[in-house]
Enzyme design. Structure first.
Site, PDB file in Angstrom:
ATOM      1  N   GLY A 196       0.823  -1.208   0.000  1.00  9.04           N
ATOM      2  CA  GLY A 196       0.000   0.000   0.000  1.00  9.04           C
ATOM      3  C   GLY A 196       0.858   1.260   0.000  1.00  9.04           C
ATOM      4  O   GLY A 196       2.092   1.194  -0.022  1.00  9.04           O
ATOM      5  N   ASP A 218       0.337  -8.757   1.485  1.00  2.11           N
ATOM      6  CA  ASP A 218      -0.715  -7.886   0.965  1.00  2.11           C
ATOM      7  C   ASP A 218      -1.647  -8.739   0.112  1.00  2.11           C
ATOM      8  O   ASP A 218      -1.188  -9.671  -0.553  1.00  2.11           O
ATOM      9  CB  ASP A 218      -0.101  -6.766   0.100  1.00  2.11           C
ATOM     10  N   ALA A 227      -0.933   0.327  12.963  1.00  2.00           N
ATOM     11  CA  ALA A 227      -1.263   1.588  12.285  1.00  2.00           C
ATOM     12  C   ALA A 227      -2.702   1.920  12.625  1.00  2.00           C
ATOM     13  O   ALA A 227      -3.631   1.375  12.040  1.00  2.00           O
ATOM     14  CB  ALA A 227      -1.081   1.431  10.782  1.00  2.00           C
ATOM     15  N   TYR A 278     -14.405   1.609   9.511  1.00  2.00           N
ATOM     16  CA  TYR A 278     -12.976   1.899   9.670  1.00  2.00           C
ATOM     17  C   TYR A 278     -12.691   2.350  11.101  1.00  2.00           C
ATOM     18  O   TYR A 278     -11.812   1.815  11.776  1.00  2.00           O
ATOM     19  CB  TYR A 278     -12.593   2.989   8.678  1.00  2.00           C
TER      20      TYR A 278
END
Ligand code: UDP
Length: 349
Positions: free
Chosen positions: A21, A42, A143, A174
């Site tokens: 990403g 990923d 993160a 999210y």
């Protein structure tokens, strides 16, 4: 808090989820530069192989196509890696030093498109990667995001602000996934003494952002460079604070090496309204675009600005690249992205 203390072996061995990403690939670069062996995981949902293609043949880098919402086992990953460093990892399977968990769609457009997978990445994905960190005695870096503050009723936001989040709105997939991830990481720190580092990342921009990810800067830049109207949502009076990717990566790397569990805000406190940003982009790109106003998305935060005192004290860090300079730096990247795709296929919405 008691932590398992184990001196890192040399070279350090590191897993980066979401390593293809935008931020993940820059972190892979930094870790390789610092001498790590990097296993990049990923599933390419929003990541792109072009972000890591320059690392492809590096002897300390391996990519594994992998969805971390499914159970992950280091040995199985190494079998799949089928690469030059697989053997090294195999030998050192019990001394994996760092697990950096970045895998998640991060733009409102992308997590809106993949709501359930986003929730799974921030719950099952975090659980699986914490399990791996526990098993191998690794430091775990999460993160997290300024979105844990939701639509904040205080500004700037400090780490001890608990947030103002709609738990069922479109952004909740999210926001709540990251809040759950933080809770899960802290539980592993408390119950299993896993070394945890939590970074709350504020708006960041730079090379390798997808021009079509729907965020403000990629939209504005691609629109301005094509002399198309810039789409400002709402009245444009909402604010954000934009950090250049190089500054952010420096801070994350410092956090990784520091003893701070966090959470710690990382971002650039330089605050700007979206309308001012649109005007600045038009100016910097010398575009003939005009500005059009479109409806504000549901639950769009009115303001966002990090208080970075903690990062300044504990990491001796503050951003060095202002927005004007950062924009100047990334314009060539967005030009090259537009040149690489047929006209009209980059987002203008
Ligand atoms: N925004 C905008 N025009 C766009 C894209 C975004 O005005 O074409 C606004 C959006 O409504 C929000 C801000 O820009 O207020 C930042 O949005 P972004 O998607 O970059 O990320 P967010 O900070 O909301 O996660």
């Amino acid at each position: 808090m008691l932590e398992k203390l184990r001196p890192p072996v040399s070279p350090p061995r590191t897993i980066v989820t979401g390593g293809a990403g935008f931020l993940g690939s820059h972190l892979c670069d930094r870790l390789i530069r610092e001498g790590h062996e990097v296993l990049c995981l990923d599933n390419l949902l929003t990541g792109r192989t072009e972000n890591i293609q320059h690392l492809w043949n590096h002897p300390r880098f391996a990519f594994v196509l992998c969805d971390v919402t499914k159970p992950v086992d280091l040995d199985a990953l190494l079998l799949k890696a089928a690469s030059k460093i697989a053997d090294n990892f195999q030998c050192a399977a019990k001394s994996l030093d760092y697990v950096l968990h970045l895998a998640s769609p991060a733009s409102p457009r992308e997590y809106g498109r993949h709501p359930i997978h986003t929730l799974k990445l921030g719950s099952l994905g975090t659980y699986h990667m914490l399990g791996m960190a526990k098993k191998h005695g690794s430091t775990f870096l999460l993160a997290s995001t300024s979105e844990v503050y939701g639509d904040p009723d205080v500004s700037p936001q400090t780490e001890n602000y608990w947030g103002h989040v709609n738990p069922i709105g479109p952004r909740s997939v999210y926001d709540e996934a990251k809040r759950f991830s933080e809770a899960m990481a802290m539980a592993y720190a408390r119950e299993h003494n896993v070394r945890v580092r939590i970074v709350r990342i504020f708006n960041t921009y730079g090379e390798r952002m997808r021009p079509d990810d729907g965020r403000a800067l990629p939209n504005f830049l691609t629109q301005a460079l094509q002399n198309k109207p810039l789409t400002v949502y709402g009245d444009g009076m909402q604010t954000r604070s934009f950090c250049y990717v190089g500054d952010l990566i420096e801070a994350i790397y410092r956090l990784l090496l520091s003893p701070q569990t966090g959470p710690i805000n990382l971002g650039n406190p330089e605050e700007i309204t979206l309308l001012e940003l649109a005007k600045l982009v038009i100016e910097k790109t010398m575009s003939s675009s005009r500005i059009v106003f479109e409806p504000l998305p549901v639950d769009d935060p009115l303001r966002r600005r990090p208080d970075i005192s903690k990062a300044s004290v504990f990491l001796n860090w503050e951003p060095t690249v202002g927005l004007q300079e950062g924009l100047q730096r990334i314009i060539p990247y967005f030009k090259s992205q537009l040149a690489a795709v047929p006209t009209g296929s980059a987002s203008s919405s």
